[in-house]
Design an enzyme around this catalytic site. Structure first.
Site, short mmCIF file in Angstrom:
data_model
loop_
_atom_site.label_atom_id
_atom_site.label_comp_id
_atom_site.label_asym_id
_atom_site.label_seq_id
_atom_site.Cartn_x
_atom_site.Cartn_y
_atom_site.Cartn_z
N GLU A 1 0.81 -1.21 0.00
CA GLU A 1 0.00 0.00 0.00
C GLU A 1 0.85 1.26 0.00
O GLU A 1 0.52 2.25 -0.66
CB GLU A 1 -0.96 0.00 1.19
CG GLU A 1 -2.12 -0.97 1.05
CD GLU A 1 -2.95 -0.68 -0.19
OE1 GLU A 1 -3.20 0.50 -0.50
OE2 GLU A 1 -3.34 -1.64 -0.88
N TYR B 1 -7.34 6.59 3.85
CA TYR B 1 -7.34 5.47 2.90
C TYR B 1 -6.50 4.32 3.42
O TYR B 1 -6.94 3.16 3.43
CB TYR B 1 -6.83 5.89 1.53
CG TYR B 1 -6.51 4.68 0.68
CD1 TYR B 1 -7.53 3.93 0.10
CD2 TYR B 1 -5.19 4.21 0.56
CE1 TYR B 1 -7.25 2.78 -0.61
CE2 TYR B 1 -4.91 3.06 -0.16
CZ TYR B 1 -5.95 2.35 -0.74
OH TYR B 1 -5.68 1.19 -1.42
N ASP C 1 -9.79 5.16 -2.69
CA ASP C 1 -8.75 5.83 -3.45
C ASP C 1 -9.37 6.43 -4.70
O ASP C 1 -10.59 6.48 -4.85
CB ASP C 1 -7.61 4.86 -3.80
CG ASP C 1 -8.04 3.77 -4.77
OD1 ASP C 1 -9.26 3.67 -5.10
OD2 ASP C 1 -7.16 3.01 -5.23
#
Length: 383
Positions: free
Chosen positions: A58, A141, A159
């Site tokens: 991520e 997020y 996102d």
């Protein structure tokens, strides 16, 4: 598109949401990309995926395409296979394995986060959203993605892909990249997350936006939830979301000098501002390209770092690097010094002479790393 069988705006609960979730998850089961960080956790762990793998992927995927990330992820995980290995590493080692991926602040934040998790959380990723938001590099997020992807918790992970999907599903004029749009979609999603497989649901929405519901030329015929799409029903898919107004970026004019002497190259570590933690060659404010050797020597004389030194200047080329908020327009030169006493280091400067083997291991910005590789190749050709 007249006659398109749109079922209406999605809302929490009921058969409509169930049909949406089932269609999306069935598609995800069939079509999900085989990505190295999507390895299921072992049975009995209570995990959906390895939290560390999710964490690294991520951070790398922020503002970077999947195809670019894959080789970096694989090399990074081979060198730092678990959280403790990353936490124990030196920052320069971490940045070296991030070299070329860009947005180096992500690497520094990931490294800081690893150390915090090892020191304060016994090497585990917290399962609490509020706690995650207090940690280095974790925003709304990232917190949602970590909880959903690793722990299969009913959290939103919104996102740009998910904003685009819901802008079209609801025919809402969200602005791509706008914080308010992300917040609106998070609120929208909160009531839509199914009780079963919330992690797959969150990941499937991102997958949909990344592979089918793309910015240009979306593949609506292959979309598993097209019958729920208001924008498609109105034949306006490409009208959503709205593009953000581009802001002009300031341009900095620079000249970089690779100064070398008897098999050593002078570099310094950037300790503040853009590209903190990376090494660089000798910078001059102002851009002087081919044929401007006299201007280079004049600028060098003003720095006082090469007073009385002789050397041959060689023009390498030009490079323009675009960062998120600025542009660097640069000229590259090499200066081969005659044997002597090296640079005259001014107060507050930390120039070091590195041999070629060590130079190859230094973390450099991508625009200097490519130059370094070319320089080292030319040196080897001469041997």
């Amino acid at each position: 598109m007249p006659g398109w069988p749109v079922s209406g705006r999605l809302a929490g609960g009921g058969s409509l949401l169930k049909a949406f979730s089932q269609a999306l998850l069935a598609w995800f089961d069939r079509e999900a990309r085989d990505l190295p960080w999507r390895v299921p956790a072992g049975h009995g762990t209570g995990l959906r995926r390895d939290p560390y793998a999710v964490l690294v992927s991520e951070f790398m995927l922020q503002q970077t395409q999947v195809v670019t990330v894959i080789p970096y992820y694989q090399a990074f995980m081979a060198r730092f296979p678990h959280l403790e290995a990353l936490a124990a590493a030196e920052e320069t080692q971490v940045l070296k394995f991030w070299e070329g991926l860009g947005y180096y602040r992500r690497a520094r934040q990931l490294h800081s986060l690893a150390r915090v998790l090892v020191e304060d959380f016994e090497g585990s990723l917290p399962r609490d959203h509020k706690t995650l938001l207090t940690l280095p590099g974790i925003g709304p997020y990232s917190a949602g993605a970590l909880l959903a992807f690793a722990y299969d918790l009913p959290q939103t992970a919104v996102d740009g892909n998910v904003v685009r999907v819901f802008s079209r599903l609801d025919a809402q004029p969200y602005v791509q990249g706008d914080v308010k749009a992300q917040r609106a979609v998070r609120e929208r999603l909160a009531d839509l997350i199914p009780r079963k497989r919330p992690g797959d649901f969150a990941e499937a929405l991102i997958e949909l936006g990344a592979t089918l519901c793309v910015r240009t030329s979306p593949d609506c015929t292959a979309c598993p939830v097209s019958r729920f799409c208001q924008a498609l029903a109105q034949d306006r898919v490409t009208d959503f979301p709205l593009k953000a107004k581009a802001k002009p970026k300031p341009v900095s004019q620079l000249t970089y000098l690779l100064i070398h002497e008897e098999g050593k190259v002078y570099c310094r570590l950037r300790t503040a501002g853009l590209l903190t933690g990376l090494y660089e060659f000798f910078p001059l404010v102002g851009k002087w390209g081919e044929g401007q050797e006299a201007r280079i020597r004049e600028a060098l004389a003003q720095t006082g770092s090469l007073a009385g030194r002789e050397g041959d200047l060689f023009y390498v080329g030009e490079r323009r690097s675009v960062f998120s908020h600025r542009i660097w327009d640069m000229a590259f030169w090499e200066l081969a010094l005659a044997p002597g006493e090296g640079l005259i280091v001014q107060e507050g400067q930390d120039w070091e002479a590195f041999d070629l083997d060590l130079l190859a291991r230094l973390p450099l910005p991508v625009f200097l790393a490519a130059w370094r590789e070319d320089f080292l190749a030319r040196i080897m050709d001469k041997k």
